[in-house]
Scaffold this motif. Structure first.
Motif, PDB file in Angstrom:
ATOM      1  N   LYS A  76     -57.179 -13.774  -9.792  1.00  0.00           N
ATOM      2  CA  LYS A  76     -56.029 -14.311 -10.508  1.00  0.00           C
ATOM      3  C   LYS A  76     -55.150 -13.190 -11.068  1.00  0.00           C
ATOM      4  O   LYS A  76     -53.922 -13.283 -11.045  1.00  0.00           O
ATOM      5  CB  LYS A  76     -56.515 -15.217 -11.641  1.00  0.00           C
ATOM      6  N   VAL A  77     -55.773 -12.118 -11.531  1.00  0.00           N
ATOM      7  CA  VAL A  77     -55.019 -10.980 -12.060  1.00  0.00           C
ATOM      8  C   VAL A  77     -54.218 -10.309 -10.946  1.00  0.00           C
ATOM      9  O   VAL A  77     -53.079  -9.890 -11.153  1.00  0.00           O
ATOM     10  CB  VAL A  77     -55.976  -9.970 -12.744  1.00  0.00           C
ATOM     11  N   LEU A  78     -54.806 -10.227  -9.761  1.00  0.00           N
ATOM     12  CA  LEU A  78     -54.092  -9.616  -8.642  1.00  0.00           C
ATOM     13  C   LEU A  78     -52.935 -10.479  -8.151  1.00  0.00           C
ATOM     14  O   LEU A  78     -51.908  -9.966  -7.710  1.00  0.00           O
ATOM     15  CB  LEU A  78     -55.052  -9.349  -7.479  1.00  0.00           C
ATOM     16  N   LEU A  79     -53.102 -11.792  -8.221  1.00  0.00           N
ATOM     17  CA  LEU A  79     -52.078 -12.697  -7.704  1.00  0.00           C
ATOM     18  C   LEU A  79     -50.997 -13.046  -8.721  1.00  0.00           C
ATOM     19  O   LEU A  79     -49.937 -13.539  -8.345  1.00  0.00           O
ATOM     20  CB  LEU A  79     -52.740 -13.981  -7.195  1.00  0.00           C
ATOM     21  N   THR A  80     -51.252 -12.810 -10.001  1.00  0.00           N
ATOM     22  CA  THR A  80     -50.267 -13.117 -11.041  1.00  0.00           C
ATOM     23  C   THR A  80     -49.461 -11.860 -11.333  1.00  0.00           C
ATOM     24  O   THR A  80     -50.012 -10.864 -11.802  1.00  0.00           O
ATOM     25  CB  THR A  80     -50.972 -13.590 -12.329  1.00  0.00           C
ATOM     26  N   PRO A  81     -48.180 -11.889 -11.065  1.00  0.00           N
ATOM     27  CA  PRO A  81     -47.379 -10.683 -11.309  1.00  0.00           C
ATOM     28  C   PRO A  81     -47.184 -10.432 -12.801  1.00  0.00           C
ATOM     29  O   PRO A  81     -47.079 -11.366 -13.597  1.00  0.00           O
ATOM     30  CB  PRO A  81     -46.046 -10.989 -10.626  1.00  0.00           C
ATOM     31  N   PHE A  82     -47.158  -9.168 -13.173  1.00  0.00           N
ATOM     32  CA  PHE A  82     -46.866  -8.744 -14.538  1.00  0.00           C
ATOM     33  C   PHE A  82     -45.712  -7.750 -14.423  1.00  0.00           C
ATOM     34  O   PHE A  82     -45.913  -6.569 -14.154  1.00  0.00           O
ATOM     35  CB  PHE A  82     -48.103  -8.102 -15.179  1.00  0.00           C
ATOM     36  N   SER A  83     -44.517  -8.258 -14.591  1.00  0.00           N
ATOM     37  CA  SER A  83     -43.318  -7.463 -14.333  1.00  0.00           C
ATOM     38  C   SER A  83     -43.018  -6.506 -15.474  1.00  0.00           C
ATOM     39  O   SER A  83     -43.656  -6.532 -16.527  1.00  0.00           O
ATOM     40  CB  SER A  83     -42.130  -8.403 -14.120  1.00  0.00           C
ATOM     41  N   ARG A  84     -42.001  -5.696 -15.259  1.00  0.00           N
ATOM     42  CA  ARG A  84     -41.553  -4.793 -16.319  1.00  0.00           C
ATOM     43  C   ARG A  84     -41.025  -5.587 -17.511  1.00  0.00           C
ATOM     44  O   ARG A  84     -41.192  -5.171 -18.655  1.00  0.00           O
ATOM     45  CB  ARG A  84     -40.467  -3.866 -15.782  1.00  0.00           C
ATOM     46  N   ASP A  85     -40.387  -6.714 -17.221  1.00  0.00           N
ATOM     47  CA  ASP A  85     -39.899  -7.555 -18.315  1.00  0.00           C
ATOM     48  C   ASP A  85     -41.066  -8.095 -19.146  1.00  0.00           C
ATOM     49  O   ASP A  85     -40.983  -8.172 -20.373  1.00  0.00           O
ATOM     50  CB  ASP A  85     -39.059  -8.713 -17.786  1.00  0.00           C
ATOM     51  N   ASP A  86     -42.154  -8.478 -18.467  1.00  0.00           N
ATOM     52  CA  ASP A  86     -43.342  -8.935 -19.190  1.00  0.00           C
ATOM     53  C   ASP A  86     -43.915  -7.812 -20.054  1.00  0.00           C
ATOM     54  O   ASP A  86     -44.343  -8.039 -21.189  1.00  0.00           O
ATOM     55  CB  ASP A  86     -44.410  -9.434 -18.214  1.00  0.00           C
ATOM     56  N   ALA A  87     -43.936  -6.596 -19.497  1.00  0.00           N
ATOM     57  CA  ALA A  87     -44.419  -5.445 -20.261  1.00  0.00           C
ATOM     58  C   ALA A  87     -43.517  -5.181 -21.466  1.00  0.00           C
ATOM     59  O   ALA A  87     -43.997  -4.885 -22.562  1.00  0.00           O
ATOM     60  CB  ALA A  87     -44.495  -4.213 -19.367  1.00  0.00           C
ATOM     61  N   ALA A  88     -42.211  -5.314 -21.262  1.00  0.00           N
ATOM     62  CA  ALA A  88     -41.262  -5.103 -22.370  1.00  0.00           C
ATOM     63  C   ALA A  88     -41.463  -6.161 -23.454  1.00  0.00           C
ATOM     64  O   ALA A  88     -41.433  -5.839 -24.655  1.00  0.00           O
ATOM     65  CB  ALA A  88     -39.832  -5.133 -21.848  1.00  0.00           C
ATOM     66  N   LEU A  89     -41.693  -7.398 -23.061  1.00  0.00           N
ATOM     67  CA  LEU A  89     -41.949  -8.449 -24.042  1.00  0.00           C
ATOM     68  C   LEU A  89     -43.245  -8.187 -24.808  1.00  0.00           C
ATOM     69  O   LEU A  89     -43.328  -8.445 -26.009  1.00  0.00           O
ATOM     70  CB  LEU A  89     -42.000  -9.813 -23.356  1.00  0.00           C
ATOM     71  N   LEU A  90     -44.253  -7.690 -24.107  1.00  0.00           N
ATOM     72  CA  LEU A  90     -45.512  -7.360 -24.760  1.00  0.00           C
ATOM     73  C   LEU A  90     -45.310  -6.263 -25.799  1.00  0.00           C
ATOM     74  O   LEU A  90     -45.798  -6.360 -26.934  1.00  0.00           O
ATOM     75  CB  LEU A  90     -46.550  -6.929 -23.715  1.00  0.00           C
ATOM     76  N   VAL A  91     -44.579  -5.219 -25.434  1.00  0.00           N
ATOM     77  CA  VAL A  91     -44.320  -4.119 -26.373  1.00  0.00           C
ATOM     78  C   VAL A  91     -43.483  -4.620 -27.547  1.00  0.00           C
ATOM     79  O   VAL A  91     -43.769  -4.299 -28.710  1.00  0.00           O
ATOM     80  CB  VAL A  91     -43.620  -2.940 -25.660  1.00  0.00           C
TER      81      VAL A  91
END
Length: 191
Positions: A76-91
């Protein structure tokens, strides 16, 4: 290096650290499950002899749990994308002082590379946002963004199970071997 490139590099580093953390957590959970299941199966074979008649059902439950763990923490982790926008939201969620500047920089940075975007005033505002965001982001360590509390808990469970397995192997050496033998070569109860 220009501020936009530094911001993108920072976000890529956050994405990489998040993937590593999830893989490590999945590995701890998987190994704990396998070792714990082995210990439980040995105890069950020793303590309750008729349990060996349920070998197929117990194996099915074990494999079902194994498939669930592998799917949840690896596939599931490999198939679910984690984009730069997601990373920015996390930060941005971990550092409220950024006031969403990182997600804004990430999304508006696409306008800088768009040849159809002609508004020079807006481009200057985007460059200024990148400069301000870069000065704040340079002070943030990407590893502090990732929540590692789940990894610590799963590591402790893994170590507890491993220590139990080692102590049992040292102090009751026949337990693991005989428990395995009870499952592989079950003794038919006589009446």
């Amino acid at each position: 290096m220009e501020p936009q490139a530094l911001i993108l590099t920072f976000l890529d580093r956050v994405r990489q650290l998040r993937s590593q953390a999830q893989a490590l957590r999945g590995a701890y959970i998987l190994l704990t499950y396998i070792m714990g299941s082995y210990l439980l199966a040995c105890m069950l074979a020793w303590g309750y002899q008729p349990a060996v008649e349920w070998t197929w059902a117990i194996t099915g439950v074990f494999l079902g749990g194994l498939i669930y763990i592998i799917f949840s923490y690896f596939i599931k982790v490999l198939l679910t994308p984690f984009s730069r926008d997601d990373a920015a939201l996390l930060v941005d969620s971990r550092y409220p002082a950024l006031k969403n500047a990182l997600i804004n920089s990430s999304q508006l940075g696409r306008c800088l590379n768009d040849p159809h975007f002609k508004n020079t005033t807006s481009l200057e505002f985007i460059h200024e946002l990148h400069r301000r965001t870069d000065s704040v982001v340079n002070k943030i360590d990407p590893s502090t963004v990732i929540d590692r509390s789940g990894i610590v808990i799963d590591r402790n469970r893994f170590l507890g199970t491993l220590v139990s397995l080692i102590f049992i192997a040292l102090f009751i050496p026949d337990f693991l071997k005989n428990g395995y033998e009870h499952w592989i070569n079950p003794k038919v109860p006589t009446q």
